[in-house]
Write a protein that holds these residues in place. Structure first.
Motif, PDB file in Angstrom:
ATOM      1  N   PRO A   1       0.901  -1.328   0.083  1.00  0.00           N
ATOM      2  CA  PRO A   1       0.133   0.063  -0.015  1.00  0.00           C
ATOM      3  C   PRO A   1       1.029   1.388  -0.167  1.00  0.00           C
ATOM      4  N   SER A   2       2.002   1.299   0.693  1.00  0.00           N
ATOM      5  CA  SER A   2       2.955   2.492   0.641  1.00  0.00           C
ATOM      6  C   SER A   2       3.847   2.324  -0.633  1.00  0.00           C
TER       7      SER A   2
ATOM      8  N   THR B   1       0.402   6.255  -5.165  1.00  0.00           N
ATOM      9  CA  THR B   1      -0.813   6.553  -4.339  1.00  0.00           C
ATOM     10  C   THR B   1      -1.889   6.539  -5.308  1.00  0.00           C
TER      11      THR B   1
ATOM     12  N   ASP C   1      -6.588   1.800  -1.483  1.00  0.00           N
ATOM     13  CA  ASP C   1      -6.945   3.403  -1.255  1.00  0.00           C
ATOM     14  C   ASP C   1      -7.551   3.062   0.251  1.00  0.00           C
TER      15      ASP C   1
ATOM     16  N   ARG D   1      -4.818   2.532   2.950  1.00  0.00           N
ATOM     17  CA  ARG D   1      -4.189   3.619   3.295  1.00  0.00           C
ATOM     18  C   ARG D   1      -5.036   4.438   4.181  1.00  0.00           C
ATOM     19  N   GLN D   2      -6.181   4.695   3.851  1.00  0.00           N
ATOM     20  CA  GLN D   2      -7.186   5.247   4.675  1.00  0.00           C
ATOM     21  C   GLN D   2      -7.227   4.838   6.120  1.00  0.00           C
TER      22      GLN D   2
ATOM     23  N   GLU E   1      -0.302   0.713   7.501  1.00  0.00           N
ATOM     24  CA  GLU E   1       1.043   1.032   8.059  1.00  0.00           C
ATOM     25  C   GLU E   1       1.157   0.754   9.353  1.00  0.00           C
TER      26      GLU E   1
END
Lengths: 722, 722
Positions: free
Chosen positions: B187-188, B192, B264, B267-268, B272
């Motif tokens: 995800p990172s 993005t 998405d 991340r939201q 992490e």
């Protein structure tokens, strides 16, 4: 099929149907494509029209939008899927699907195999193939399917020659000839209990699961009997050239490369009478059919439009010369069946031909062994012999150091006999066929061999499917080879790590058609005169009829590539004297040929008898019904020696021919031999094979077999290539 | 995706949805399988549960029936299709699908290619591959995809080494090592703007269109972010053995070989932090991860069950050692993705392993060139260079008798560099790599070559995909070859009828990693001392730094297979004197090596300079940055001669080494050469190539090129093999 769900599920099903019906009544023909539209696209093309399809209007013209998916005239926009609309119920998991194909001759047999490979690759149902064949195709395909052993595939053969009389009265200009017309008689030729069948041309390739095609039967109305895709050319519009007068058809007409046939309904509707009447009437004004069965199917359909159920274009994407197929495939994202219906086949001009060729090549070169996969959860009768084979394989011990040998011995190789067109030799009482086997790395020998041996040959080739295609191109590129119709090539498909030398020899031997065979190896070139000389000797000696004998052809070798082949025994002896030739394996393994007695041969004027001795492995001429090679000897070593032992045990005389000779040419060691020369277990396993061979020999010949025991217990002969 | 249909279609869609919803409200979870039941079967398993799937209950235990299709506990009966239920809307025709794969090292790179082949075979959408690679895999895959030129496939690389620090703190016992953990940081690591991605292990094989998998994103609820198939073993139940303590998971847990990731949402949701927190906490009591990322994914999911959307089992059929996958595949008729998640891979024990292996072998051996097919109706940016190539090909004239030559010259071959594990040689200032090329029929040379040349080698192999696998087995079976990590094998995939000898040489040359190269041919064995002697000579002569020179290694030949290789120049001269050796091509083409001046070499004690002459084609040692071979020379003839002309034109001195020698071994002519020796157009085309070569030479070297004109206009040298 009736729903067999739980009661609650049944209720749900019933209500859903009701609701769908309501939707249909409210929104008419558009509802069918609802799912596509949810996917974000509009327009009917590409959808299977199903029961919502407009019927053929009374004027006999099809609304093209219905039959030819992706027709730009049908509506704006691009198209998402071809399998939307109310998707037809797929056949149930294990339902048996029936497929009929007419196939005649060597080349069509190769085509059928490619078609079948594509079908098997995607299929998820058991299949029953109904093959209408001539004698050549039957011989090829029967052996092929027998050795292919694909689970859940049944094959039935029907004699095309018996059907010929039913269509031979029809004048036909199409390249497929008489066989092209035979689809017309399928309703009577196929078993009466068979109600549904998919009929395919040999030049189609599947790009999807055939059960999806079968599912389209469910869309037939109560009276429809023939499912067809619209023709993707303007042929039947009759405007291709001046005075072009095609057979009558509805609009563009239909292509008969892919047909769904309701045999039951056709029989009921009097199909036999129907097509004959129509054909006879049309032939009053038309000289002949141009497109074989297709002209007659179309003429019948024009008269009885209610018979036909148009199918989505993707089920028969036609790559003919003036094809309009792009309208279909540029709109649909799924191509289901590709049809190479140009006489030029893969050479057809089409800007996307590379795309389609790739599909075709995929299956042409696809390893057919990989299609021997089971259908999970569909119990089916295993192919003949498969159960015993499974049991034998299951009994093998993976820890056995000779496991690879034993597994290889049990391997059933797919066999494609007479891979290329072949004319059997005319029956002659003393004719002799050269028998040999080879793999790809010996193809270069073939031209020279053809120059040295003007008679019939039966050659087994050990190849992958892809190599078989390279082999085909190799033959086509060689005028010498392409001209020889008396050389029969039998492809045995590779499987397993060891070269099955004796299985290959047996395939070539079994396919020899003359009363005598010369059992040779591919890296030998016979004397130019050998073919004639052998026939004369066979006659003179009364081989076979009066005398049970094996005629020995003395073997020599050259260690040089560049070498001028002797034209006579005198020349050969001269080369021998100057050291340009040696007796075969003189340096490494003289025992193999010493009993031939080269000193005596030098002087001999007449055939002379020699005695068997340990390790003797001469090249011999024998009657075709001679003992077979022992297939347990795979890889290298003892494969010919064991055969000579068997000949001797069966009391064949060994007669050396005074004017016969054959010369071994040098070559790099084959990969197969390289692999095993260094293997320490190789010699041990070969000894184990020899022990088992002797046990069998004793069983068959009793005390007489004792003679061979010392030979079998001798120190190992060096590994050699066949 | 919003519906973009015509208004009437929209209305229909809306109502249908409403009706479906009504049905759902009335009949609950059973409605989803309606279509299957119409097909005549009952029971939910095999259906995609979709939005009707039961949510994970608060006790954290999954209702297994939902996640593991075909679980016998789910209901009676056999099952028809796995794609029934409300089929998820497929992605629109040209929608770009994103796939992420972590790949490191030589062996994983080979695996990825097989995976990609299976994906490309079935795909109907443009794809964007996001490859997280180490330097080795990037080097291999970058070249591969660049030369593969598959339309509508984009590839982006991400440096795995830069991501290492994010996961290296996690103790991990899984065989995949650190790279096995990297899926956690996708995800990172991924751009993005990328919201959806399918994440795959390198050991999966597709058996269906990936767009069907992508379509399952549509079933995610508003909060779900990770789509996974349930684990098909009892690992996470913790009862496999005494004291077996797996990481926490919901029930059987999930397998991470196939993941649908909503990047998405992750991340939201602070992914992490989330996974790090969970991992740190678990590592307080557990020593390490056993199954790499999978343990951590499962632990996070156990804590946040709302994140996961269970996927139908057919999308990740796991063939691990204690697999329960049979529950899945014996019920479903469609297998979508096969996952070889045992460390034993294809050797895993499973009674149906043959079935699965066949799928895998299909793509392993599949000709990747056939996947260069366009996606109809999906305009996409052509791969780099593809447009120029298309234009050049379009300008060719099929009627040109040299058409085959010109087409072959333009062919871009797929190149797989360092096909096998390879250790680059340590940097040494005078080191020299032996450079050569070969096809399958010369594999037998490799062992002997390794014995004669103890230094690094860079070999280009011209193979089909299937042959590449045979090659792999050949190397594995040879202790001599398997032990050599300093031999780099570069596979150039076959395409077209002519042997692209100079393109192959250039691939091998470009991959040589030492400052000097010995440009040899595969059928030569160098003197045992040559490697050491060359390095000493390079140092002594100051080659490259002080002197622009090509060191000539005199070439000899034997016409015998069995021959004892000379250990010194003295021994070689003795063999020459008795006629057991000749100078190379002494009989057929002395001009090729005459300028080496063998008489002088016999006596020479020091390197001596010779002059270029027409047709000279010695084997030379040059700096790695030497001129490339001219790729226009395909097939046979003039390929080395042109290179020596270029060296001379660039003013390389030609220095013959007094103690160096190399000996050609005999071999049968290759198939490629057989084909053209007899072709009448071959000589004409070669002359045309020579003319064009001279035009280019003049362009580059001006009047100096005049020197070579007579040589180029001479009568044709005999065709020869490289």
């Amino acid at each position: 099929m009736l729903p067999r769900g739980r009661p609650r599920a049944l209720g749900a099903a019933a209500l859903l149907l009701l609701l769908l019906l309501l939707g249909f009544l409210l929104f008419g023909g558009d509802l069918g494509c609802e799912r596509r539209k949810r996917g974000g696209r509009a327009g009917a093309p590409g959808c299977f029209p199903g029961p919502l399809m407009p019927r053929v209007p009374p004027d006999g013209r099809l609304r093209r939008a219905a039959a030819l998916d992706g027709d730009p005239g049908a509506g704006p926009g691009d198209h998402n899927r071809s399998d939307c609309g109310p998707p037809p119920p797929r056949p149930s998991k294990c339902e048996l699907l029936h497929v009929a194909i007419v196939c005649a001759g060597h080349n069509s047999s190769r085509d059928v195999i490619t078609l079948v490979k594509s079908m098997l690759f995607y299929r998820k149902n058991p299949l029953h193939l109904h093959l209408v064949t001539d004698a050549v195709a039957r011989n090829i395909l029967e052996m092929l399917f027998h050795t292919w052993m694909v689970p859940a595939v049944r094959v039935s053969f029907y004699n095309a020659d018996e059907l010929k009389s039913q269509v031979s009265w029809i004048p036909n200009k199409h390249y497929s000839g008489l066989y092209g017309l035979m689809k017309l008689v399928l309703p009577s030729a196929l078993p009466t209990e068979l109600a549904h069948v998919i009929v395919l041309d040999t030049d189609v390739t599947f790009a999807s699961d055939i059960s999806e095609l079968w599912a389209l039967f469910a869309h037939f109305s109560d009276t429809q009997a023939i499912g067809l895709v619209e023709n993707q050319s303007d042929w039947y519009l009759g405007n291709l050239w001046k005075n072009h007068r095609p057979w009558p058809a509805l609009g563009r007409g239909f292509n008969t490369g892919v047909i769904l046939l309701r045999l039951d309904r056709l029989r009921q509707a009097g199909w036999e009478q129907m097509w004959r009447l129509t054909a006879r009437r049309e032939l009053l004004t038309l000289p002949a059919t141009s497109l074989a069965d297709q002209d007659i199917f179309n003429a019948v359909i024009k008269e009885h439009p209610g018979l036909v159920q148009p199918l989505p274009c993707v089920w028969n994407v036609q790559l003919s010369d003036h094809t309009l197929a792009e309208r279909c495939y540029s709109a649909a994202s799924d191509l289901k069946v590709i049809h190479w219906n140009s006489p030029k086949k893969l050479q057809v001009k089409n800007k996307h031909v590379e795309f389609f060729r790739n599909f075709y090549l995929t299956f042409l070169e696809y390893d057919g062994n990989l299609l021997r996969r089971e259908l999970f959860g569909c119990p089916s009768q295993p192919p003949p012999g498969a159960e015993q084979l499974q049991q034998a394989l299951a009994q093998l011990n993976e820890e056995d150091p000779c496991f690879e040998f034993r597994q290889q011995q049990l391997t059933v190789h797919r066999v494609h006999v007479t891979f290329l067109p072949h004319e059997p030799p005319p029956p002659r009482p003393h004719d002799v066929t050269l028998v040999a086997q080879l793999s790809m790395d010996r193809l270069q020998m073939l031209e020279a061999l053809c120059r040295h041996w003007p008679g019939p040959m039966s050659l087994a080739l050990y190849l992958t499917d892809a190599e078989a295609q390279q082999f085909l191109r190799f033959i086509e590129a060689s005028p010498v080879l392409a001209a020889r119709q008396d050389v029969a090539y039998h492809v045995v498909y590779r499987e397993g790590p060891l070269y099955p030398v004796n299985q290959l020899r047996n395939v070539a031997l079994a396919q020899a058609l003359t009363p005598y065979v010369f059992l040779s190896d591919i890296d030998f070139l016979p004397a130019y005169s050998l073919y004639d000389y052998l026939r004369a000797s066979i006659e003179q000696l009364g081989l076979g009829s009066q005398r049970k004998a094996a005629l020995v052809v003395p073997a020599f070798e050259t260690l040089h590539y560049r070498f001028s082949f002797p034209h006579s025994k005198v020349e050969l002896l001269a080369l021998l004297d100057v050291g340009a030739l040696y007796t075969f394996r003189y340096h490494e393994w003289p025992r193999g040929h010493a009993p031939t007695d080269y000193a005596r041969w030098r002087e001999a004027q007449a055939p002379y008898r020699v005695q068997w001795a340990a390790d003797y492995e001469p090249y011999v001429v024998v009657p075709r019904d001679c003992p077979r090679y022992d297939p347990r000897f795979v890889g290298f070593g003892w494969n010919k020696v064991a055969h000579i032992v068997e000949l001797d045990a069966q009391e064949y005389e060994l007669l050396v021919l005074p004017e016969a000779f054959t010369i071994h040419l040098p070559h790099a060691p084959s990969l197969d031999i390289s692999r095993f020369r260094s293997s320490p277990t190789y010699r041990d396993c070969l000894q184990a094979l020899k022990d088992e061979f002797h046990q069998d020999l004793s069983r068959h010949h009793g005390a007489a077999a004792l003679k061979y025991l010392p030979a079998l217990q001798q120190p190992q002969s060096p590994a050699r290539d066949g």
